[in-house]
Design a protein around this motif. Structure first.
Motif, PDB file in Angstrom:
ATOM      1  N   LEU A  77     111.750  60.527 -95.401  1.00 47.70           N
ATOM      2  CA  LEU A  77     110.945  61.450 -94.601  1.00 47.70           C
ATOM      3  C   LEU A  77     109.461  61.202 -94.816  1.00 47.70           C
ATOM      4  O   LEU A  77     108.690  61.110 -93.851  1.00 47.70           O
ATOM      5  CB  LEU A  77     111.284  62.911 -94.915  1.00 47.70           C
ATOM      6  N   LYS A  81     106.834  59.808 -91.940  1.00 47.02           N
ATOM      7  CA  LYS A  81     105.594  60.511 -91.587  1.00 47.02           C
ATOM      8  C   LYS A  81     104.390  59.585 -91.721  1.00 47.02           C
ATOM      9  O   LYS A  81     103.499  59.580 -90.875  1.00 47.02           O
ATOM     10  CB  LYS A  81     105.411  61.750 -92.462  1.00 47.02           C
ATOM     11  N   GLU A 178     105.249  66.505 -86.586  1.00 43.21           N
ATOM     12  CA  GLU A 178     105.704  66.526 -87.975  1.00 43.21           C
ATOM     13  C   GLU A 178     107.100  67.138 -88.097  1.00 43.21           C
ATOM     14  O   GLU A 178     107.964  66.605 -88.794  1.00 43.21           O
ATOM     15  CB  GLU A 178     104.705  67.292 -88.842  1.00 43.21           C
ATOM     16  N   TYR A 179     107.325  68.249 -87.396  1.00 41.72           N
ATOM     17  CA  TYR A 179     108.655  68.877 -87.448  1.00 41.72           C
ATOM     18  C   TYR A 179     109.729  67.980 -86.832  1.00 41.72           C
ATOM     19  O   TYR A 179     110.842  67.885 -87.362  1.00 41.72           O
ATOM     20  CB  TYR A 179     108.658  70.239 -86.761  1.00 41.72           C
ATOM     21  N   MET A 180     109.404  67.311 -85.717  1.00 37.88           N
ATOM     22  CA  MET A 180     110.389  66.432 -85.093  1.00 37.88           C
ATOM     23  C   MET A 180     110.774  65.301 -86.048  1.00 37.88           C
ATOM     24  O   MET A 180     111.951  64.966 -86.175  1.00 37.88           O
ATOM     25  CB  MET A 180     109.861  65.870 -83.775  1.00 37.88           C
ATOM     26  N   GLU A 182     110.663  65.456 -89.272  1.00 37.88           N
ATOM     27  CA  GLU A 182     111.473  66.089 -90.322  1.00 37.88           C
ATOM     28  C   GLU A 182     112.886  66.363 -89.828  1.00 37.88           C
ATOM     29  O   GLU A 182     113.867  66.070 -90.526  1.00 37.88           O
ATOM     30  CB  GLU A 182     110.809  67.401 -90.752  1.00 37.88           C
ATOM     31  N   PHE A 183     113.026  66.919 -88.610  1.00 38.04           N
ATOM     32  CA  PHE A 183     114.348  67.241 -88.074  1.00 38.04           C
ATOM     33  C   PHE A 183     115.191  65.977 -87.895  1.00 38.04           C
ATOM     34  O   PHE A 183     116.378  65.961 -88.242  1.00 38.04           O
ATOM     35  CB  PHE A 183     114.237  67.980 -86.741  1.00 38.04           C
ATOM     36  N   VAL A 184     114.580  64.926 -87.366  1.00 32.26           N
ATOM     37  CA  VAL A 184     115.308  63.677 -87.164  1.00 32.26           C
ATOM     38  C   VAL A 184     115.729  63.095 -88.512  1.00 32.26           C
ATOM     39  O   VAL A 184     116.883  62.707 -88.708  1.00 32.26           O
ATOM     40  CB  VAL A 184     114.467  62.667 -86.349  1.00 32.26           C
ATOM     41  N   ASN A 186     116.085  64.642 -91.385  1.00 35.91           N
ATOM     42  CA  ASN A 186     117.104  65.494 -91.997  1.00 35.91           C
ATOM     43  C   ASN A 186     118.479  65.216 -91.388  1.00 35.91           C
ATOM     44  O   ASN A 186     119.474  65.135 -92.095  1.00 35.91           O
ATOM     45  CB  ASN A 186     116.760  66.972 -91.872  1.00 35.91           C
ATOM     46  N   GLY A 187     118.495  65.009 -90.079  1.00 29.51           N
ATOM     47  CA  GLY A 187     119.757  64.674 -89.409  1.00 29.51           C
ATOM     48  C   GLY A 187     120.276  63.316 -89.809  1.00 29.51           C
ATOM     49  O   GLY A 187     121.486  63.103 -89.914  1.00 29.51           O
ATOM     50  N   ASN A 190     121.505  63.533 -93.749  1.00 27.20           N
ATOM     51  CA  ASN A 190     122.641  64.393 -94.075  1.00 27.20           C
ATOM     52  C   ASN A 190     123.899  63.845 -93.432  1.00 27.20           C
ATOM     53  O   ASN A 190     123.914  63.485 -92.260  1.00 27.20           O
ATOM     54  CB  ASN A 190     122.397  65.829 -93.582  1.00 27.20           C
TER      55      ASN A 190
END
Length: 193
Positions: A77, A81, A178-180, A182-184, A186-187, A190
């Motif tokens: 992550l 970034k 930044e959130y996108m 992080e979301f990608v 994280n997906g 996991n």
């Protein structure tokens, strides 16, 4: 003959950098180089082809500098970034690469690239990062049940958001980017349930 092509290339790069793609024409380039317009077409089939060659070279330089500036041992992550930030800053600071944000210009360049390399192939922007994502899959840092091309499409989608920041909303754009990311990530890190 190669010297003349190099002269055209270097002059084109200088003029595209100072005047932009739209305001530079073939006759501008040929006047500076000291050749006829017809001679230009012995080396490049069009202004777009010359610009695309220059763009690709600048893109390779940017990707190389990004790869030298990152630590591949960082967490995925944080590394993603940093890759995004370095890529956007590099594109914005280079007048040739900045044409990416000019939709009219880049539409022509994408069409030119597709014609030269095949309709389904538009991997000239981020292909250098495939090895990194494949390494992460091998090391178990990201999921290996997702095809590498799909993973690259996620990354490309995040980068392409920068060309739509006005539609997204400038006040929200940095946080959304930044959130996108992080979301990608994280997906991708996991495992599926």
């Amino acid at each position: 003959m190669e010297d003349k092509k190099k002269d055209i290339f270097n002059c084109g790069k200088e003029l595209f950098s100072s005047k932009g793609f739209k305001k530079t024409n073939v006759s501008d380039i040929t006047k500076v180089v000291g050749i006829g317009v017809g001679t230009f077409y012995n080396y490049f089939p069009s202004k777009e082809a010359l610009f695309l060659e220059i763009f690709l070279e600048e893109n390779v330089k940017l990707k190389k500098s990004i790869m030298e500036a990152i630590d591949l041992n960082d967490a995925p992550l944080e590394l993603l970034k940093k890759l995004i930030s370095l890529n956007i800053n590099g594109m914005n600071s280079n007048p040739i690469l900045k044409e990416w944000y000019n939709k009219d210009v880049f539409g022509k360049l994408e069409q030119q690239y597709r014609e030269e390399n095949g309709v389904n192939k538009v991997d000239f922007l981020y292909g250098s990062f495939v090895e990194l994502f494949q390494q992460w899959q091998t090391e178990g840092k990201i999921r290996n049940d997702i095809d590498i091309e799909l993973i690259m499409a996620f990354f490309t989608a995040i980068i392409n958001m920068d060309t739509h920041k006005e539609e997204i909303g400038l006040q929200y754009f940095p946080q959304i980017l930044e959130y996108m990311a992080e979301f990608v990530m994280n997906g991708l890190t996991n495992s599926p349930e």
